[in-house]
Design a protein around this motif. Structure first.
Motif, PDB file in Angstrom:
ATOM      1  N   CYS A  35       0.829  -1.213   0.000  1.00 40.54           N
ATOM      2  CA  CYS A  35       0.000   0.000   0.000  1.00 40.54           C
ATOM      3  C   CYS A  35       0.860   1.258   0.000  1.00 40.54           C
TER       4      CYS A  35
ATOM      5  N   CYS B  93       4.421  -3.123   6.774  1.00 40.44           N
ATOM      6  CA  CYS B  93       3.113  -2.575   7.146  1.00 40.44           C
ATOM      7  C   CYS B  93       3.129  -1.958   8.537  1.00 40.44           C
ATOM      8  N   ALA B  94       2.623  -0.722   8.625  1.00 40.01           N
ATOM      9  CA  ALA B  94       2.530  -0.046   9.916  1.00 40.01           C
ATOM     10  C   ALA B  94       1.074   0.174  10.303  1.00 40.01           C
ATOM     11  N   GLY B  95       0.154  -0.281   9.454  1.00 43.01           N
ATOM     12  CA  GLY B  95      -1.268  -0.139   9.760  1.00 43.01           C
ATOM     13  C   GLY B  95      -1.778   1.285   9.647  1.00 43.01           C
ATOM     14  N   ARG B  96      -1.082   2.128   8.898  1.00 45.99           N
ATOM     15  CA  ARG B  96      -1.490   3.536   8.766  1.00 45.99           C
ATOM     16  C   ARG B  96      -1.618   3.907   7.289  1.00 45.99           C
ATOM     17  N   CYS B  97      -2.407   3.139   6.548  1.00 49.44           N
ATOM     18  CA  CYS B  97      -2.539   3.356   5.102  1.00 49.44           C
ATOM     19  C   CYS B  97      -2.914   4.795   4.755  1.00 49.44           C
TER      20      CYS B  97
ATOM     21  N   GLU C 276       0.191   7.420   4.433  1.00 47.75           N
ATOM     22  CA  GLU C 276       1.362   7.059   3.632  1.00 47.75           C
ATOM     23  C   GLU C 276       1.682   8.111   2.574  1.00 47.75           C
TER      24      GLU C 276
HETATM   25  S1  FES Z   1      -2.020  -2.357   4.683  1.00 43.07           S
HETATM   26 FE1  FES Z   1      -0.580  -2.154   6.255  1.00 43.07          FE
HETATM   27  S2  FES Z   1      -0.071  -0.056   6.201  1.00 43.07           S
HETATM   28 FE2  FES Z   1      -1.417  -0.294   4.580  1.00 43.07          FE
END
Ligand code: FES
Length: 117
Positions: A37, A67-71, A74
């Motif tokens: 992403c 992945c940092a879970g902050r889509c 980004e």
């Molecule tokens: S799916 Fe993990 S940061 Fe976007």
């Protein structure tokens, strides 16, 4: 005959040599988000800028993170420095990347308006 302990010591020294040769122990470490992403959000050009413009800075190590879970924030860039709190820049574009290099990495000035807590 080589003992298991000597083999382990040899492997540890080799691993340390490899990490040192790649700059892993440098005091300023930059991690550019390169999850799928993040790449879709344009992070590869951000990585290219950090790699090319810090190439002659012997105290900077550049690498990718996942992945940092902050889509929604980004591309992201984390700066980890010895003895300091990790700084996470968000929504980084090419101009911001160059300013992060000039201000944060070269002068130690955190650009707080681009940082997420
Ligand atoms: S799916 Fe993990 S940061 Fe976007």
């Amino acid at each position: 005959m080589t003992s298991p302990k000597e083999i382990l010591q040899f492997k540890k020294e080799k691993a340390k040599e490899i990490l040192e040769s790649k700059g892993f122990f440098r005091p300023k470490r930059v991690y550019v988000g390169l999850a799928t992403c993040e790449i879709a959000a344009g992070s590869q050009s951000i990585m290219d800028i950090f790699q090319s413009e810090t190439g002659n800075m012997s105290d900077v190590f550049v690498s990718a993170k996942g992945c940092a879970g902050r889509c929604n924030l980004e591309p992201t860039v984390e700066i980890v420095e010895e003895g300091k709190e990790t700084v996470k820049y968000v929504s980084v574009n090419e101009e911001k990347a160059r300013q992060i290099i000039e201000k944060h990495l070269k002068k130690g000035e955190i650009i707080s308006e681009w940082v997420v807590k």
